[in-house]
Design an enzyme around this catalytic site. Structure first.
Site, PDB file in Angstrom:
ATOM      1  N   LYS A   8       0.964  -1.005   0.017  1.00  0.00           N
ATOM      2  CA  LYS A   8      -0.106  -0.063  -0.080  1.00  0.00           C
ATOM      3  C   LYS A   8       0.905   1.098  -0.141  1.00  0.00           C
ATOM      4  O   LYS A   8       1.908   1.316   0.746  1.00  0.00           O
ATOM      5  CB  LYS A   8      -0.909  -0.029   1.516  1.00  0.00           C
ATOM      6  CG  LYS A   8      -2.078   0.612   1.290  1.00  0.00           C
ATOM      7  CD  LYS A   8      -3.229   0.284   2.173  1.00  0.00           C
ATOM      8  CE  LYS A   8      -4.339   1.429   2.143  1.00  0.00           C
ATOM      9  NZ  LYS A   8      -5.251   0.669   2.973  1.00  0.00           N
ATOM     10  N   GLU A  14     -19.157  -5.515  10.565  1.00  0.00           N
ATOM     11  CA  GLU A  14     -20.145  -4.829  11.320  1.00  0.00           C
ATOM     12  C   GLU A  14     -21.116  -5.715  12.047  1.00  0.00           C
ATOM     13  O   GLU A  14     -21.490  -5.632  13.381  1.00  0.00           O
ATOM     14  CB  GLU A  14     -21.020  -3.892  10.657  1.00  0.00           C
ATOM     15  CG  GLU A  14     -19.990  -2.484  10.178  1.00  0.00           C
ATOM     16  CD  GLU A  14     -19.033  -2.841   8.986  1.00  0.00           C
ATOM     17  OE1 GLU A  14     -19.250  -3.956   8.288  1.00  0.00           O
ATOM     18  OE2 GLU A  14     -18.285  -2.315   8.524  1.00  0.00           O
ATOM     19  N   ARG A  46     -25.343  -2.373   7.860  1.00  0.00           N
ATOM     20  CA  ARG A  46     -25.069  -3.942   7.446  1.00  0.00           C
ATOM     21  C   ARG A  46     -25.257  -4.732   8.487  1.00  0.00           C
ATOM     22  O   ARG A  46     -25.638  -5.911   8.372  1.00  0.00           O
ATOM     23  CB  ARG A  46     -23.511  -3.907   7.412  1.00  0.00           C
ATOM     24  CG  ARG A  46     -22.818  -3.680   6.110  1.00  0.00           C
ATOM     25  CD  ARG A  46     -22.462  -5.003   5.376  1.00  0.00           C
ATOM     26  NE  ARG A  46     -22.054  -4.554   3.893  1.00  0.00           N
ATOM     27  CZ  ARG A  46     -21.240  -4.576   3.505  1.00  0.00           C
ATOM     28  NH1 ARG A  46     -20.010  -5.090   4.426  1.00  0.00           N
ATOM     29  NH2 ARG A  46     -20.832  -4.431   2.419  1.00  0.00           N
TER      30      ARG A  46
HETATM   31  C1  LIG Z   1     -18.816  -2.183   5.273  1.00  0.00           C
HETATM   32  C2  LIG Z   1     -17.589  -1.217   5.278  1.00  0.00           C
HETATM   33  N1  LIG Z   1     -16.982  -1.167   6.818  1.00  0.00           N
HETATM   34  C3  LIG Z   1     -15.851  -0.450   6.529  1.00  0.00           C
HETATM   35  C4  LIG Z   1     -15.563   0.408   5.549  1.00  0.00           C
HETATM   36  C5  LIG Z   1     -14.261   1.511   5.610  1.00  0.00           C
HETATM   37  N2  LIG Z   1     -13.228   0.968   4.859  1.00  0.00           N
HETATM   38  C6  LIG Z   1     -12.953   1.567   3.456  1.00  0.00           C
HETATM   39  S1  LIG Z   1     -11.455   0.957   2.792  1.00  0.00           S
HETATM   40  C7  LIG Z   1     -11.157  -0.108   4.307  1.00  0.00           C
HETATM   41  C8  LIG Z   1     -10.094  -0.878   4.330  1.00  0.00           C
HETATM   42  C9  LIG Z   1     -10.378  -2.032   3.272  1.00  0.00           C
HETATM   43  O1  LIG Z   1      -8.967  -2.744   3.167  1.00  0.00           O
HETATM   44  P1  LIG Z   1      -8.761  -3.761   2.032  1.00  0.00           P
HETATM   45  O2  LIG Z   1      -9.912  -4.414   1.484  1.00  0.00           O
HETATM   46  O3  LIG Z   1      -7.382  -4.610   2.459  1.00  0.00           O
HETATM   47  O4  LIG Z   1      -8.043  -2.593   0.740  1.00  0.00           O
HETATM   48  P2  LIG Z   1      -7.017  -1.958   0.745  1.00  0.00           P
HETATM   49  O5  LIG Z   1      -7.145  -0.487   1.368  1.00  0.00           O
HETATM   50  O6  LIG Z   1      -5.870  -2.257   1.484  1.00  0.00           O
HETATM   51  O7  LIG Z   1      -6.519  -1.840  -0.622  1.00  0.00           O
HETATM   52  C10 LIG Z   1     -12.146   0.082   5.289  1.00  0.00           C
HETATM   53  C11 LIG Z   1     -12.265  -0.907   6.431  1.00  0.00           C
HETATM   54  C12 LIG Z   1     -16.080   0.138   4.317  1.00  0.00           C
HETATM   55  N3  LIG Z   1     -15.796   1.041   3.086  1.00  0.00           N
HETATM   56  N4  LIG Z   1     -17.108  -0.443   4.219  1.00  0.00           N
END
Ligand SMILES: Cc1ncc(C[n+]2csc(CCOP(=O)(O)OP(=O)(O)O)c2C)c(N)n1
Length: 644
Positions: A282, A368, A396
């Site tokens: 990242k 969630e 959710r």
């Molecule tokens: C249901 C939900 N919960 C929390 C989030 C907040 N959120 C946005 S991106 C993210 C992290 C996602 O991690 P990953 O899938 O590994 O993607 P990366 O950012 O590492 O590329 C979170 C927790 C969300 N978008 N949707």
């Protein structure tokens, strides 16, 4: 001329020679850094998928082949390559490009997103529809390791894996969610990448291939690949994805664009469900973000050289910070208090709680529903869980709130951040529904503070005196006034409203963030001879029946004001309660709230004004309710699209 200037859409990309792709990667990265450093936005995730994005659009015939990006915060480079490069600087601004993915923005956005872990389910639906329709394109879901920790992802894998249909999942594994990824799945994936024995064999295989004379290379490749595959089977016991019915390909280096093109070209020809495990970093390509990907998940404008932020703040803390600090104080006083977050430790400021009370802090990952039922389990044993989840993500967990918490009357406190208009993150992130969905639940105490001090007082009341489910919401905003230490904040009597000013013409029943705006509107209306009472309706349910009774008997008009969907919101609830009083001379009642449509992205200020929830909009509603002439039009004011 840059290569990027020659790429109007992915077809142009596909016309380039493979040797040019590294340059394209460098150029899209530089463009992304340029734009976000100027405008702010989601940052590290897109940098990490630069090679993946280029390789996917290069190998797959988009938009005929469908790429389904999970969440959409990593899609800036996808937008750059799909005809939106010029408009990229408008991203997240009102009327500009959407912060995440939208089907109505581009044919290349196969599925709208913003919430995590929908990609595999949606892509699987597309693959099945393709087969039902007798068509023959490819469908690829691209999901991060954080989102892969969601239950939804497994429901989809479980459904898709056993069928043998053509379907591709790319797992973008950067070992990060927003914060460091948590949980057993994370450990499992790390194991796949770091297994020393497997990596040794893999290195050996590469070595053999490298030294093999070209004439025999095809046979050698076949033998080597088989050897690698079988060793992988032996050394990565369980092979979770294989067991779920997916052919596992990887781990592949997600920053080697040539290797990615080769892998995707092979995978494109394979049959059945396939999972490609790509390992990325990242923030790749911008050192501060590589070193601290958590901080750089999203950023305000910054200096490209130093990485330092260039936007100053007003000095007052955000609600979330006040919550985090206050929760520590509450937990200091009561060892039963625990905090739960669903992968949003800094977004909810439970990260500071973690430092103060590490053993009473739980990050459950992007889960969630699980967070809520886990809290319910804790509550059965006398623990006092505070579940801190954004209003929009808590959607959710609705059934968990109803079935696991409320139906059993369990004392779980829901702290809903980003309630109301979330601003630049747009409709996927606005918390417009929580008032309506919480009010609908029997036994749920529903509260909304007017400022930071009241937020802490409500939380304290919930934890110290209340037995049963309780919700409290706060906005993505700075608190309107300084917040003293908890001990200096006066207690609140349960279910009471607060009369803030008196006036005989109209009563404004204001909720949370709208209290301040209602006070200002009432002040402004005095000059027109309109006198308003303003009530802070901090308890939405149960509410202050005495004050409501008194107000509706003493005022000819009632206006409810809430930063929430007006349909089935507080106003609708109050209208019914007032009706039930069967007054001989009933007041006229109107409700101001968010309209019955999805509100777009933009600054909170602009969007609230657009929805009539600013000072001017509230004053207009009061005038209309009282049949007074509208204020003379301000030519500089933005047009209203109306609240219901
Ligand atoms: C249901 C939900 N919960 C929390 C989030 C907040 N959120 C946005 S991106 C993210 C992290 C996602 O991690 P990953 O899938 O590994 O993607 P990366 O950012 O590492 O590329 C979170 C927790 C969300 N978008 N949707």
């Amino acid at each position: 001329m840059s290569l990027l200037d020659q790429i109007a859409d992915p077809a142009d990309l596909r016309r380039l020679k493979p040797e040019s792709l590294r340059r394209v990667v460098d150029e899209v990265r530089a463009r992304h850094i340029d734009v976000v450093s100027e405008k702010g936005g989601h940052f590290g995730a897109s940098l990490g998928v630069a090679e993946l994005t280029v390789a996917l659009h290069y190998v797959f015939d988009t938009p005929r082949d469908q790429l389904v990006w999970d969440t959409g915060h990593q899609a800036y480079i996808h937008k750059i390559l799909t005809g939106r490069n010029e408009r990229l600087p408008s991203i997240r601004t009102h009327g500009g490009l959407a912060p995440f993915l939208r089907r109505d923005e581009s044919v290349y956005d196969a599925f709208g997103a913003g919430h995590a872990a929908t990609s595999i389910s949606a892509a699987w639906g597309m693959a099945v529809a393709r087969d039902l329709n007798g068509e023959s394109f490819k469908v690829v879901a691209i999901i991060g390791d954080g989102a892969m920790g969601c239950g939804l992802a497994y429901e989809a894998l479980n459904n898709a894996g056993h069928t043998g249909r053509d379907f591709i999942v790319v797992l973008n594994d950067n070992d990060m969610s927003i914060a460091p990824a948590v949980g057993a799945m994370n450990k499992y994936l790390t194991g796949l990448i770091t297994n020393p024995a497997y990596n040794k064999v893999r290195g050996l295989v590469r070595d053999i291939l490298h030294r093999t004379p070209s004439g025999v290379s095809e046979v050698a490749t076949e033998v080597a690949v088989r050897l690698e595959e079988s060793v992988k089977h032996m050394l990565t016991p369980g092979m979770l994805f294989q067991e779920l019915g997916f052919r596992y390909v990887g781990p592949v280096d997600g920053h080697d664009v040539d290797q990615l093109v080769e892998t995707f070209s092979r995978v494109r020809e394979m049959k059945g469900p396939i999972l490609v495990h790509a390992v990325t970093r990242k923030g790749k390509g911008f050192t501060p973000a590589e070193d601290d990907p958590w901080t750089w998940h999203a950023s305000g404008p910054f200096d490209k050289v130093t990485g330092k932020g260039t936007k100053s703040s007003s000095g007052l803390p955000r609600y979330q910070k006040v919550f985090g600090k206050g929760l520590i104080e509450l937990a200091d006083a009561d060892p039963k208090v625990v905090a739960i977050t669903a992968a949003m430790p800094d977004g909810t400021s439970t990260d500071v709680f973690q430092k103060a009370h590490p053993d009473r802090y739980f990050d459950v990952g992007i889960a969630e529903g699980h967070a809520v039922t886990f809290a319910a389990g804790l509550a059965t044993q006398g623990i006092k869980p505070v579940v801190a989840i954004y209003s929009t993500f808590l959607q959710r967990a609705y059934d968990n709130i109803v079935h696991d918490v409320a139906l059993q009357g369990l004392p779980v406190v829901f702290g809903m951040d980003r309630a109301g208009i979330a601003g630049e993150d747009g409709p996927t992130h606005h918390g417009t529904l929580d008032i309506a969905y919480m009010l609908a639940i029997p036994g749920m105490t529903v509260t909304a503070p007017k400022d930071g001090s009241e937020m802490l007082a409500l939380l304290r009341l919930a934890l110290e005196k209340h037995d049963g489910p309780w919700s409290v919401r706060w906005p993505r905003a700075e608190v309107p006034a300084e917040v003293p230490p908890l001990a200096e904040i006066p207690p609140i009597e349960p279910h009471t409203w607060e009369i803030l000013r008196n006036g005989a013409d109209c009563v404004l029943l204001a909720v949370g963030t709208m209290v301040d705006a209602a006070m200002q509107a009432a002040d402004g209306l005095v000059g027109e001879g309109i006198r308003c009472t303003v009530v802070n309706c901090r308890f939405l349910k149960p509410y202050d029946e005495c004050v409501l009774d008194e107000m509706v008997r003493s005022h000819p008009a009632v206006l409810t004001i809430e930063e929430g969907q007006v349909t089935n919101g507080f106003g609708a609830f109050m209208a019914r309660e007032i009706d039930a009083l069967e007054l001989r001379s009933a007041p006229r009642v109107a409700s101001a709230g968010l309209p019955d449509r999805f509100v777009e992205h933009g600054s909170r200020e602009v969007l609230l004004a657009e929805c009539g929830l600013d000072v001017q909009g509230i004053a207009d509603r009061v005038r209309a309710l009282l049949g007074r002439p509208a204020a003379s039009a301000d030519p500089t004011a933005s047009p209203k699209v109306g609240s219901a």
